[in-house]
Scaffold this motif. Structure first.
Motif, PDB file in Angstrom:
ATOM      1  N   VAL A 195       5.603  13.683  -3.253  1.00  0.00           N
ATOM      2  CA  VAL A 195       6.166  12.391  -3.572  1.00  0.00           C
ATOM      3  C   VAL A 195       7.576  12.341  -3.527  1.00  0.00           C
ATOM      4  N   SER A 196       8.044  11.667  -2.737  1.00  0.00           N
ATOM      5  CA  SER A 196       9.610  11.356  -2.284  1.00  0.00           C
ATOM      6  C   SER A 196       9.881   9.924  -2.895  1.00  0.00           C
ATOM      7  N   SER A 197      11.189   9.696  -3.046  1.00  0.00           N
ATOM      8  CA  SER A 197      11.542   8.461  -3.299  1.00  0.00           C
ATOM      9  C   SER A 197      11.103   7.479  -2.274  1.00  0.00           C
ATOM     10  N   ALA A 198      11.110   7.775  -1.180  1.00  0.00           N
ATOM     11  CA  ALA A 198      10.635   6.884   0.056  1.00  0.00           C
ATOM     12  C   ALA A 198       9.132   6.603  -0.087  1.00  0.00           C
ATOM     13  N   SER A 199       8.162   7.600  -0.525  1.00  0.00           N
ATOM     14  CA  SER A 199       6.841   7.247  -0.603  1.00  0.00           C
ATOM     15  C   SER A 199       6.700   6.805  -1.827  1.00  0.00           C
ATOM     16  N   ALA A 200       7.311   7.045  -3.058  1.00  0.00           N
ATOM     17  CA  ALA A 200       6.834   6.335  -4.104  1.00  0.00           C
ATOM     18  C   ALA A 200       7.495   4.911  -4.360  1.00  0.00           C
ATOM     19  N   PHE A 201       8.695   4.561  -3.990  1.00  0.00           N
ATOM     20  CA  PHE A 201       9.368   3.381  -4.156  1.00  0.00           C
ATOM     21  C   PHE A 201       9.749   2.529  -2.762  1.00  0.00           C
ATOM     22  N   LEU A 202      10.063   3.176  -2.047  1.00  0.00           N
ATOM     23  CA  LEU A 202      10.634   2.333  -0.858  1.00  0.00           C
ATOM     24  C   LEU A 202       9.050   1.840   0.366  1.00  0.00           C
ATOM     25  N   ARG A 203       8.544   2.669   0.558  1.00  0.00           N
ATOM     26  CA  ARG A 203       7.393   2.183   1.501  1.00  0.00           C
ATOM     27  C   ARG A 203       6.580   1.182   0.672  1.00  0.00           C
ATOM     28  N   PRO A 204       6.268   1.196  -0.549  1.00  0.00           N
ATOM     29  CA  PRO A 204       5.226   0.024  -1.276  1.00  0.00           C
ATOM     30  C   PRO A 204       5.977  -1.023  -1.306  1.00  0.00           C
ATOM     31  N   ALA A 205       7.381  -1.079  -0.989  1.00  0.00           N
ATOM     32  CA  ALA A 205       8.225  -2.399  -1.136  1.00  0.00           C
ATOM     33  C   ALA A 205       8.566  -2.933   0.317  1.00  0.00           C
ATOM     34  N   MET A 206       8.046  -2.192   1.182  1.00  0.00           N
ATOM     35  CA  MET A 206       8.566  -2.564   2.609  1.00  0.00           C
ATOM     36  C   MET A 206       8.209  -4.165   2.965  1.00  0.00           C
ATOM     37  N   SER A 207       6.939  -4.518   2.331  1.00  0.00           N
ATOM     38  CA  SER A 207       6.434  -5.847   2.870  1.00  0.00           C
ATOM     39  C   SER A 207       7.368  -7.181   2.244  1.00  0.00           C
ATOM     40  N   ARG A 208       8.251  -6.519   1.126  1.00  0.00           N
ATOM     41  CA  ARG A 208       8.960  -7.818   0.273  1.00  0.00           C
ATOM     42  C   ARG A 208       9.877  -8.471   1.212  1.00  0.00           C
ATOM     43  N   PRO A 209       9.890  -9.817   1.041  1.00  0.00           N
ATOM     44  CA  PRO A 209      10.695 -10.609   1.890  1.00  0.00           C
ATOM     45  C   PRO A 209      12.221 -10.541   1.479  1.00  0.00           C
TER      46      PRO A 209
END
Length: 281
Positions: A56-70
């Motif tokens: 689990v990285s900061s990218a997989s934990a926080f960034l990727r789940p938020a990529m669809s945010r406008p």
């Protein structure tokens, strides 16, 4: 633990690490199951940032789940050249995409968070005119805000990496050099997400004091069920383990300074390790 950033136990076991832990206990270092309980004096397994054996990285934990945010735009393969500074306020970021030297500008409606590490953050600040006057003048950067401490007080943990050859107990060395063992390691991880491929190199840790005059630990050990001449080289063909140790509170201080006003030029990094007499003892 729950939450996006998972902390869990490593999914691998080595008898050689158990033996090292037993020896440490005999030497007066107590066992511990948690280095984060307030006092980290002790020896125990390092926990890992994994979920079911997957890192689990900061990218997989926080960034990727938020990529669809406008309200989120992520620009990759880019190089920050400087911060846009208005008086004592940073208003945006100047950057270059790819290999292009054309500067683009991203303006901040609220605030700018600079998080480029202990080296990169210093370089960006100095390129932006924030730092020691002489450093900026020598590099040809216009001074916007004099801060002598930017780039000073660099510290790092000097580490020595002794290795030991052992007999009669398995380590990762012989598994790596055995084709059948390598196949089994791959299958074990693919099916159960366990075994050597599910673990970091340093799996056992210890915090200790170099002398009674220290009230809290000033040394940290990283123990690995493997040995090699240097990072990047092949593991030894004999069984072996590594118990590296580092000084947690060095007195030596170094610096980071830009060489010129080109954002793509690597800064000058002076660690000055062992420049303080206490670090040599």
């Amino acid at each position: 633990a729950g939450g996006e950033w998972r902390v869990s136990q490593a999914r691998v076991h080595w008898d050689i690490l158990d033996k090292f832990q037993e020896a440490a206990v005999q030497a007066g270092i107590p066992r511990t199951a948690d280095f984060n309980r307030g006092c980290n004096f002790g020896i125990g397994p390092f926990e890992v940032n994994q979920r079911d054996g997957f890192r689990v990285s900061s990218a997989s934990a926080f960034l990727r789940p938020a990529m669809s945010r406008p309200n989120l735009d992520v620009v990759t393969k880019s190089h920050v050249s400087s911060l846009a500074v208005d008086g004592k306020r940073v208003t945006g970021v100047n950057f270059m995409e790819g290999s292009s030297n054309e500067t683009q500008y991203a303006e901040a409606e609220g605030e700018v968070l600079l998080s480029a590490g202990s080296i990169g953050s210093v370089q960006i600040l100095q390129l932006s005119g924030i730092g020691p006057r002489k450093v900026l003048e020598d590099a040809g950067v216009a001074l916007k805000y004099e801060m002598p401490g930017v780039g000073a007080n660099l510290q790092d943990h000097l580490q020595i990496r002794p290795c030991w050859k052992v007999e009669g107990i398995p380590t990762l060395n012989e598994k790596v050099h055995n084709p059948l063992a390598k196949v089994w390691m791959g299958l074990e991880y693919a099916i159960w997400q366990t075994g050597p491929l599910a673990a970091a190199p340093s799996q056992l840790g210890a915090f200790a004091r170099s002398s009674p005059e220290y009230k809290t630990p000033n040394l940290e050990y990283h123990v690995q069920p493997l040995s090699l001449d240097k990072f990047g080289s092949d593991l030894h063909r004999h069984s072996g383990f590594t118990a590296s140790v580092c000084n947690l509170r060095p007195k030596s201080r170094g610096s980071v300074t830009i060489k010129n006003n080109d954002p793509r030029t690597f800064p000058s990094i002076r660690l000055n390790m062992l420049s303080h007499e206490e670090d040599k003892q």
